[in-house]
Design a protein around this motif. Sequence first.
Motif, short mmCIF file in Angstrom:
data_model
loop_
_atom_site.label_atom_id
_atom_site.label_comp_id
_atom_site.label_asym_id
_atom_site.label_seq_id
_atom_site.Cartn_x
_atom_site.Cartn_y
_atom_site.Cartn_z
N ALA A 196 47.29 32.91 43.16
CA ALA A 196 48.41 33.22 42.06
C ALA A 196 48.04 32.22 40.86
O ALA A 196 47.71 30.98 40.85
CB ALA A 196 49.71 33.24 42.60
N PRO A 197 48.60 32.44 39.66
CA PRO A 197 48.71 31.54 38.47
C PRO A 197 49.77 30.52 38.76
O PRO A 197 50.62 30.66 39.53
CB PRO A 197 48.80 32.37 37.23
CG PRO A 197 48.87 33.85 37.71
CD PRO A 197 49.13 33.82 39.22
N SER A 198 49.70 29.27 37.79
CA SER A 198 50.85 28.36 38.10
C SER A 198 52.16 28.92 37.60
O SER A 198 52.27 29.70 36.69
CB SER A 198 50.36 27.25 36.92
OG SER A 198 51.74 26.42 36.75
N ILE A 243 40.96 44.23 40.42
CA ILE A 243 40.91 42.93 39.69
C ILE A 243 41.94 42.03 40.58
O ILE A 243 41.81 40.88 40.78
CB ILE A 243 41.35 43.19 38.16
CG1 ILE A 243 40.04 43.67 37.70
CG2 ILE A 243 41.80 41.71 37.59
CD1 ILE A 243 40.09 44.10 36.30
N GLU A 244 43.10 42.85 40.70
CA GLU A 244 44.15 42.21 41.40
C GLU A 244 43.94 41.72 42.86
O GLU A 244 44.03 40.69 43.30
CB GLU A 244 45.49 43.03 41.62
CG GLU A 244 46.67 42.21 42.13
CD GLU A 244 47.73 43.13 42.09
OE1 GLU A 244 48.92 42.65 42.38
OE2 GLU A 244 47.66 44.18 41.26
N ARG A 245 43.06 42.39 43.62
CA ARG A 245 42.41 41.85 44.92
C ARG A 245 41.52 40.82 44.84
O ARG A 245 41.65 39.79 45.49
CB ARG A 245 41.48 43.18 45.47
CG ARG A 245 42.34 44.30 45.76
CD ARG A 245 41.66 45.18 47.10
NE ARG A 245 40.43 45.81 46.55
CZ ARG A 245 40.17 46.60 46.00
NH1 ARG A 245 41.03 47.47 45.45
NH2 ARG A 245 38.93 47.07 45.38
N LEU A 246 40.84 40.71 43.76
CA LEU A 246 39.74 39.75 43.23
C LEU A 246 40.69 38.34 43.20
O LEU A 246 40.45 37.43 43.80
CB LEU A 246 39.05 39.80 42.24
CG LEU A 246 37.88 40.80 42.33
CD1 LEU A 246 37.19 41.24 41.31
CD2 LEU A 246 36.99 40.01 43.24
N ALA A 247 41.73 38.41 42.33
CA ALA A 247 42.70 37.42 42.15
C ALA A 247 43.32 37.08 43.25
O ALA A 247 43.63 35.60 43.55
CB ALA A 247 43.71 37.90 41.25
N GLN A 248 43.67 37.78 44.14
CA GLN A 248 44.19 37.35 45.57
C GLN A 248 43.48 36.56 46.22
O GLN A 248 43.80 35.45 46.87
CB GLN A 248 44.77 38.60 46.28
CG GLN A 248 45.92 39.29 45.90
CD GLN A 248 45.84 40.70 46.44
OE1 GLN A 248 45.18 41.02 47.21
NE2 GLN A 248 47.06 41.38 46.19
N THR A 285 53.79 33.38 42.94
CA THR A 285 54.12 34.76 42.35
C THR A 285 53.05 35.66 42.89
O THR A 285 52.32 35.43 43.62
CB THR A 285 54.24 34.47 40.75
OG1 THR A 285 52.76 34.52 40.34
CG2 THR A 285 54.95 33.50 40.10
N PRO A 286 53.33 37.03 42.45
CA PRO A 286 52.31 38.03 43.02
C PRO A 286 51.14 37.57 42.05
O PRO A 286 51.22 36.80 40.96
CB PRO A 286 52.82 39.35 42.12
CG PRO A 286 54.44 38.96 42.16
CD PRO A 286 54.69 37.73 41.92
N ALA A 287 50.09 37.85 42.47
CA ALA A 287 48.66 37.48 42.31
C ALA A 287 48.24 37.86 41.00
O ALA A 287 47.64 37.07 40.21
CB ALA A 287 47.87 38.12 43.07
N ALA A 288 49.01 38.99 40.36
CA ALA A 288 48.73 39.47 39.30
C ALA A 288 49.62 38.89 37.95
O ALA A 288 49.60 39.16 36.86
CB ALA A 288 48.91 41.05 38.87
N GLY A 289 50.68 38.05 38.44
CA GLY A 289 51.66 37.32 37.63
C GLY A 289 53.26 38.09 37.58
O GLY A 289 53.27 38.98 38.39
N LEU A 290 53.87 36.73 37.38
CA LEU A 290 55.44 37.61 37.27
C LEU A 290 55.63 38.92 36.66
O LEU A 290 55.03 38.92 35.34
CB LEU A 290 56.37 36.52 36.42
CG LEU A 290 56.35 35.38 37.11
CD1 LEU A 290 57.14 34.45 35.94
CD2 LEU A 290 57.53 35.41 38.18
#
Length: 391
Positions: A268-270, A258-263, A68-73
Amino acid sequence: MTMTPSLSEFARRVPPFHVMALLERAQALSAQGHDVIHLEVGEPDFTTPEPVLAAIQDAVTHGCTGYTPAAGLPALREAIADDYRKRFGAQVSPAQVVVTPGASGALQLALAALLNPGDGVLLTDPGYPCNRQFVRLVGGEPQPVVLQAGNHFNVDSQAFMAQWQANTRVAMVASPDNPTGNMVPAEVLQQLAQGAQEKGGILLVDEIYQGLCYTQPASSVLAGSAPVLVINSFSKYFCMTGWRLGWLVAPEPLVPAIERLAQNLFLAPSTPAQYGALAALQEPTLTILEQRHQLLARRRQCLLNGLAHLKLPVVSRADGAFYVYVDVSDYTDDSFAFCANLLEKAKVAMTPGLDFGQGHDHRHFVRLAYTCSEARLTEVLRRLEQYLESL
């Protein structure tokens, strides 16, 4: 001859969970056929609710297993924001929500976004031990604020903010708290948020036990006006521990970073867990969860009544989560030894105060998690009474 690489300084300095030694011994005793009652692990004996499992199975069946997108659905970010509005009266934009691999992932992203090496984070002592290590992981400096048993381990905003140092950037509290079960009053949270803002920093609130409140309605610091960050999780109230899904709510200008860090850190989360979380926020699941909440309330009262009978003081207010923090100083000045001996003689497992910080008088406190049935808690109290009489 091959040589083993040397460990980093961070890896060498990370202390163990002392309760893990007790858990390992408890499991060994169980394997030998002993009836061990577990009050040491913060996970109730509830399975993931059926509507959540059905949604996960449906997602897998229909091939919803890719990134999914890094920040979630987007639908889940919207559902979380809508839940804040419906249940807590907090106006949260979906653009403020980042879905993460557990609350631990949310905290890692928040700290990585806010801290430079050497920056300080005010943390409560007693408090959840992993928080200190997440601060160190990004080069930050944990700055413990020692709470007082004489004040029931309550957070006093003035005393807390008085510990702010020149390098402090973040103040972090939890409500409800682990290990005390205390909730921080809304007005205190707002005072902390405003105080941190005035000092050029920000308040970070751990709300992962949100919803598990017994003496007052559940709430969120996000219902206030001061800028804050909040971490939360589908683990505790929503009974999805093994699915490893949480979220972070941040001021919108911080979210792109924060989204760049998550990427870069998580991709992405489960995905199946996110589809389950969509069902977790809907009425059929919330009805089940409220029934479990009421069951925990009865367990809490059973334990509080029994401990009062045994004259074991519950020092904190214990008005949330599923923990009580108990003073055993009449019987020991070594809470780890107390827990170890109790396990061997009474087959009851608890967590010593040592795991929750060095600043408060951890030698005199143990944490009990009321995560088993009332019948088992009654048996715990019986065994505990016999053990105390033998001392």
